[in-house]
Design a protein around this motif. Structure first.
Motif, short mmCIF file in Angstrom:
data_model
loop_
_atom_site.label_atom_id
_atom_site.label_comp_id
_atom_site.label_asym_id
_atom_site.label_seq_id
_atom_site.Cartn_x
_atom_site.Cartn_y
_atom_site.Cartn_z
N ASP A 284 -67.23 -0.39 -56.98
CA ASP A 284 -66.01 -1.19 -57.15
C ASP A 284 -65.10 -0.57 -58.20
OD1 ASP A 284 -64.52 -3.71 -56.62
OD2 ASP A 284 -64.86 -3.96 -58.77
N GLY B 24 -61.33 1.60 -57.53
CA GLY B 24 -60.07 1.25 -58.19
C GLY B 24 -59.24 2.51 -58.46
N ASN C 260 -62.11 -4.31 -55.22
CA ASN C 260 -61.81 -2.95 -54.72
C ASN C 260 -62.78 -2.58 -53.60
OD1 ASN C 260 -59.79 -2.54 -56.66
ND2 ASN C 260 -61.31 -1.93 -58.19
N TRP D 17 -61.84 -1.92 -49.67
CA TRP D 17 -62.28 -0.70 -48.95
C TRP D 17 -63.02 -1.11 -47.67
CZ3 TRP D 17 -67.49 0.41 -48.02
CH2 TRP D 17 -67.74 1.65 -47.41
#
Ligand SMILES: N[C@@H](CCC(=O)N[C@@H](CS)C(=O)NCC(=O)O)C(=O)O
Length: 195
Positions: free
Chosen positions: A131, A135, A173, A177
């Protein structure tokens, strides 16, 4: 999913793991000495085991779209991130799976609760790390889709649906994705589509 991204159509032959067909004498002798799937069997009977070996073969035969890297540096970086995913995440998901309730029900191995607890925690920390990293870039190994995204996507899908390890919703994030990869036409072409 890798083959689908390349537009390669493969004939699928199911191997019944519940019947331990992958461990039969014939399979181990002729297809994969490790007694595991997947195996890519060529028209002349040559067999290639290990997912990454199969992927590399397909990449050599059908180079585009490139999924393993276009130059020495990019190839090394994709390899690095792919190995992080395989070794630090997928292998730990595997430990949680093997020591979890579904495999226990199949009666294949004696589950070790402490091993599952530890691997669950490794997987959760790895999700947090992913995560953070996502970013800073759009994909697992950089700013484009590669083999590392395929392995991560398939692993997290398996962990979420069959191992009870979905990434937390707060990992935005990572969730974004996942949403991006889910939009690819090939995102449903993983192992479960053969079940
Ligand atoms: N490193 C191997 C792992 C293969 C593997 O673990 N396959 C599992 C199914 S996903 C299997 O065949 N398990 C059955 C067994 O070990 O008997 C690869 O990437 O292909």
């Amino acid at each position: 999913m890798f083959a689908a991204e390349k537009g390669i159509e493969l004939d699928i032959i199911n191997v019944d793991m519940a019947k331990r067909e992958q461990r039969s004498e014939e399979f181990v002798r002729n297809k994969n000495p490790s007694g595991k799937i997947p195996v890519l069997e060529l028209d002349d009977g040559t067999c290639i085991a290990e997912t990454v070996a199969i992927q590399r073969y397909l990449e050599s035969v059908v180079p585009e779209p490139n999924l393993f890297g276009n130059d020495p540096l990019e190839t090394a970086q994709i390899e690095m991130f792919h190995r992080f995913i395989e070794i630090e995440m997928l292998n730990q998901i595997g430990v949680s799976w093997v020591n979890g309730p579904i495999v226990a029900k199949m009666g294949l191995v004696e589950p070790i609760e402490a091993a599952k607890k530890r691997s669950d925690s490794f997987v959760r920390s790895f999700y947090k790390r992913l995560d953070r990293e996502l970013g800073e870039r759009s994909h697992i190994a950089g700013n484009r889709f590669t083999v590392a995204d395929i392995t991560a996507w398939i692993s997290i899908d398996f962990a979420s649906t069959l191992v009870g390890l979905p990434p937390d919703e707060s990992l935005t994030n990572l969730q974004e994705w996942r949403a991006r990869i889910a939009q690819r036409p090939t995102s449903g072409a993983g192992a479960r589509s053969f079940v």
